[in-house]
Design a protein around this motif. Structure first.
Motif, short mmCIF file in Angstrom:
data_model
loop_
_atom_site.label_atom_id
_atom_site.label_comp_id
_atom_site.label_asym_id
_atom_site.label_seq_id
_atom_site.Cartn_x
_atom_site.Cartn_y
_atom_site.Cartn_z
N GLN A 5 0.80 -1.20 -0.13
CA GLN A 5 -0.15 -0.01 -0.02
C GLN A 5 0.94 1.15 0.06
OE1 GLN A 5 -3.08 0.85 3.44
NE2 GLN A 5 -1.29 1.85 3.68
N SER A 7 1.49 4.79 1.32
CA SER A 7 0.90 5.76 2.14
C SER A 7 1.44 7.23 1.92
CB SER A 7 1.38 5.55 3.67
OG SER A 7 0.86 4.20 3.84
N ALA A 37 -7.17 8.95 6.18
CA ALA A 37 -7.44 8.97 7.57
C ALA A 37 -6.80 10.56 8.05
CB ALA A 37 -6.21 8.20 8.37
N GLU A 38 -7.51 11.13 9.03
CA GLU A 38 -6.91 12.49 8.98
C GLU A 38 -6.81 12.73 10.78
OE1 GLU A 38 -11.18 13.17 10.09
OE2 GLU A 38 -10.36 11.87 8.68
N THR A 39 -5.98 13.82 10.81
CA THR A 39 -6.19 14.49 12.26
C THR A 39 -6.55 15.83 11.99
OG1 THR A 39 -3.87 15.27 12.35
CG2 THR A 39 -4.19 12.78 12.95
N ILE A 44 -3.16 11.28 5.92
CA ILE A 44 -2.52 9.99 5.39
C ILE A 44 -3.59 9.72 4.29
CG2 ILE A 44 -1.53 8.16 5.34
CD1 ILE A 44 -0.55 8.51 8.23
N ARG A 46 -4.37 6.57 1.79
CA ARG A 46 -3.43 5.01 1.76
C ARG A 46 -4.31 4.66 0.27
NH1 ARG A 46 -4.89 4.78 7.74
NH2 ARG A 46 -3.10 4.87 8.67
N THR A 69 3.57 0.50 2.57
CA THR A 69 3.25 -0.41 3.99
C THR A 69 2.64 -1.82 3.41
OG1 THR A 69 2.67 1.78 4.65
CG2 THR A 69 1.90 -0.12 6.14
N GLU A 98 -5.53 -2.33 12.83
CA GLU A 98 -5.14 -0.79 12.98
C GLU A 98 -5.96 0.07 12.10
OE1 GLU A 98 -0.28 -1.82 13.78
OE2 GLU A 98 -0.90 -0.16 12.38
N TYR A 99 -6.46 -0.59 11.04
CA TYR A 99 -7.19 0.26 9.97
C TYR A 99 -7.50 -0.82 9.14
CZ TYR A 99 -2.99 1.15 7.23
OH TYR A 99 -1.78 1.05 6.59
#
Lengths: 141, 433
Positions: A5, A7, A37-39, A44, A46, A69, A98-99
């Motif tokens: 993957q 990232s 995915a976000e903060t 990120i 993927r 990854t 993890e996800y």
């Protein structure tokens, strides 16, 4: 067999994802699957691509920070309880997820493919295969 | 009716002030020559001996002292009294991570607090006043200095220190505080908050504010005066010289009187080191005439300003300095704390980052904000959000411990930090002062 993957780091501001897809389009890379995915201030992306190496080169050249990854890709029946069965096996193996995200099966059989990252790739893979689930290789996906 | 804490000194005739300065300087120079090898060496290098210093007019013969000397002599190299005679240190953040540590004997503390007392009385303070000190207490000189001054004047002192705005306001209202000491940005913030809570200038018991430790404009002064219903006085100082109260404003609000019975001020050309005539703009240099433990001699402050000995209608005869017009170097004052870009760079490098960063300073709701933008690098990047967030937090903690104030760390796309002519723009200061 795990799948590679890509990232990619994305600053959280308008147009960043668009820049990313523009680079991939320019180099003729097709995305098989995408998850974000976000903060609060960064994210990120993927990506599973049909041409991983080509995509990595294009992104690095455009100045993106990207890494590879290993993730697992398993086909699950497109029906109620499909994902539940897979997760049950992973739980029995006592592995942490993890996800996870999904895409359509490349085989055109209307089944779903779950792509996921686990703490212990090998243990999960053997457990799933032992129970007869279909894992996809880089080429297949 | 203007009031003074020590009228015989503050309003002394000029010739008396000069006589005092002559006497103190000669004594001080002889003493540091005798007890501080660092000073003696510097003087020898310049070919000066204590015999050459007969009056204040000879001060230009002495070597300068700079921040670099403080770093080199850290921590005890400039100490002019045995440690057993010292009773306190105060400290400031310094360049390249090394703090300036200043030492005080009881005599030094007393004279410093007296200077602060002069400032409080000049702002109208008496023993009838309730003086709330909302400067930080601790290593920072703001809180301890004004606290001591307030005691000397005999005010009821409320040592709230900084932060906890709700509690600050509670004390101002419940104890009917009449004098507020803090940074101007915090005063403005308190004013705005009180306004939102429905307090008008007439409801607020404060009558005067003593604000310093950061740059502020006349416009900001008027704003604060209006919202809080007070008269706002500027105060200046630096840890190296003692702390707040090196100079202070009188009721004229037209320049700050330097306590020149203790601190002799010169203005020099920052490039040549030549002393400039009165009225010309240049770098401010201070000599501590009678401090014992840490007597800076011709210390270059890097503050750019102008001096005037013109008679002030308040009756004080001490020289006045204009509000500093800027710094000769790149130091930032954020929430009253000195911040150098080099300190931020040090933290980044220590934690394995490339020095691709940008500092963004802004003022939100009248409080300074500090944001450090860091470019993401392949070395830092992992697929795990938690790991990146951890690194971000670690960087934030590193900055807090280096700078003493909180910084927001933002990760940005590679090569996204503005570069002009190939060089990164390190500091963006959006504060409108």
């Amino acid at each position: 067999m795990s799948v590679k993957q890509i990232s990619v780091f994305l600053e959280n501001k308008p147009g960043m994802l668009n820049q990313l897809t523009a680079e991939l389009a320019k180099s003729g890379v097709n995305m098989r699957a995408l998850s974000l995915a976000e903060t609060k201030d960064f994210g990120i992306a993927r990506i599973i691509a049909d041409d991983t190496l080509g995509a990595m080169n294009a992104l690095k050249e455009a100045g993106f920070v990207a890494s590879l990854t290993p993730v697992l890709a398993f086909e699950i029946p497109n029906e109620a309880g499909g994902l539940n069965k897979l997760l049950g096996i992973i739980t029995d193996a006592n592995v942490n997820v993890e996800y996870m995200y999904s895409c359509l099966s490349p085989r055109g059989n209307s089944e779903a493919v779950m792509i996921f990252r686990v703490a212990n790739t090998q243990a999960s893979e053997s457990a799933l295969q032992a129970r007869g689930l279909w894992s996809l290789t880089q080429e297949e996906i | 009716m203007e009031r003074y804490y020590q009228p015989e000194i503050e309003c002394a005739p000029r010739e008396e002030i000069v006589r005092m300065q002559n006497e103190k300087l000669v004594k001080q120079i002889r003493r540091v020559w005798d007890v501080v090898p660092y000073y003696r060496k510097k003087m020898q290098e310049k070919g000066v001996t204590p015999d050459d210093i007969k009056s204040i007019d000879d001060i230009h013969k002495l070597p300068f002292l700079s921040k670099a000397d403080l770093r080199e002599a850290y921590p005890y190299g400039l100490l002019a009294k045995p440690l057993k005679d010292c009773v306190r240190i105060q400290s400031t953040s310094g360049t390249t991570g090394k703090r300036v540590v200043a030492f005080y004997t009881q005599h030094d503390i007393d004279l410093w607090e007296e200077c602060c007392a002069r400032a409080i009385v000049a702002a109208g303070g008496t023993n009838e006043d309730v003086c709330q000190v909302s400067y930080g207490y601790g290593l920072f000189t703001g809180g301890p200095g004004l606290n001591g001054g307030s005691h000397k004047v005999g005010c009821l002192t409320v040592p709230t220190s900084s932060g906890n705005t709700e509690r600050q306001i509670m004390f101002i209202m419940d104890l009917q505080a009449t004098i507020l000491c803090c940074t101007p940005s915090y005063a403005a913030y308190l004013g705005e908050t009180m306004k939102e809570m429905g307090y008008g200038p007439d409801d607020i018991p404060l009558k005067a504010g003593i604000f310093g430790a950061e740059a502020w404009s006349e416009e900001m002064r008027r704003d604060i005066e209006k919202t809080l219903g007070i008269k706002a006085y500027d105060i200046y100082g630096l840890t190296e010289i003692s702390g707040p109260g090196v100079s202070f404003e009188c009721s004229e609000q037209h320049g700050m009187h330097i306590n020149e019975d203790h601190f002799y001020a010169e203005i020099i050309d920052p490039d040549t080191g030549e002393v400039l005539p009165e009225g010309q703009q240049g770098e401010l240099v201070f000599t501590c005439l009678d401090k014992e433990a840490f007597p800076m001699i011709r210390y270059r402050t890097r503050d750019i300003c102008v001096l005037t000995r013109e008679k002030c209608s308040c009756g004080r005869t001490h020289v006045r300095m204009r509000k500093p017009q800027g710094r000769t170097d790149d130091m930032l004052i954020i929430r009253g704390v000195n911040v150098f870009p080099s300190q931020i760079e040090t933290v980044l490098l220590n934690q394995g980052y490339a020095p691709n960063y940008q500092i963004v300073v802004d003022r939100v709701n009248n409080t300074d904000t500090l944001e450090v933008l860091v470019e993401m690098t392949p070395e830092m990047f992992t697929d795990n959000l938690g790991d990146i967030a951890d690194r971000q937090a670690k960087l934030g903690a590193g900055l807090l411990s280096m700078l003493g104030i909180k910084a927001k760390v933002s990760l940005v796309a590679p090569k996204s930090i503005t570069r002009s002519e190939g060089k990164a723009v390190r500091v963006i200061d959006r504060r409108k002062i």
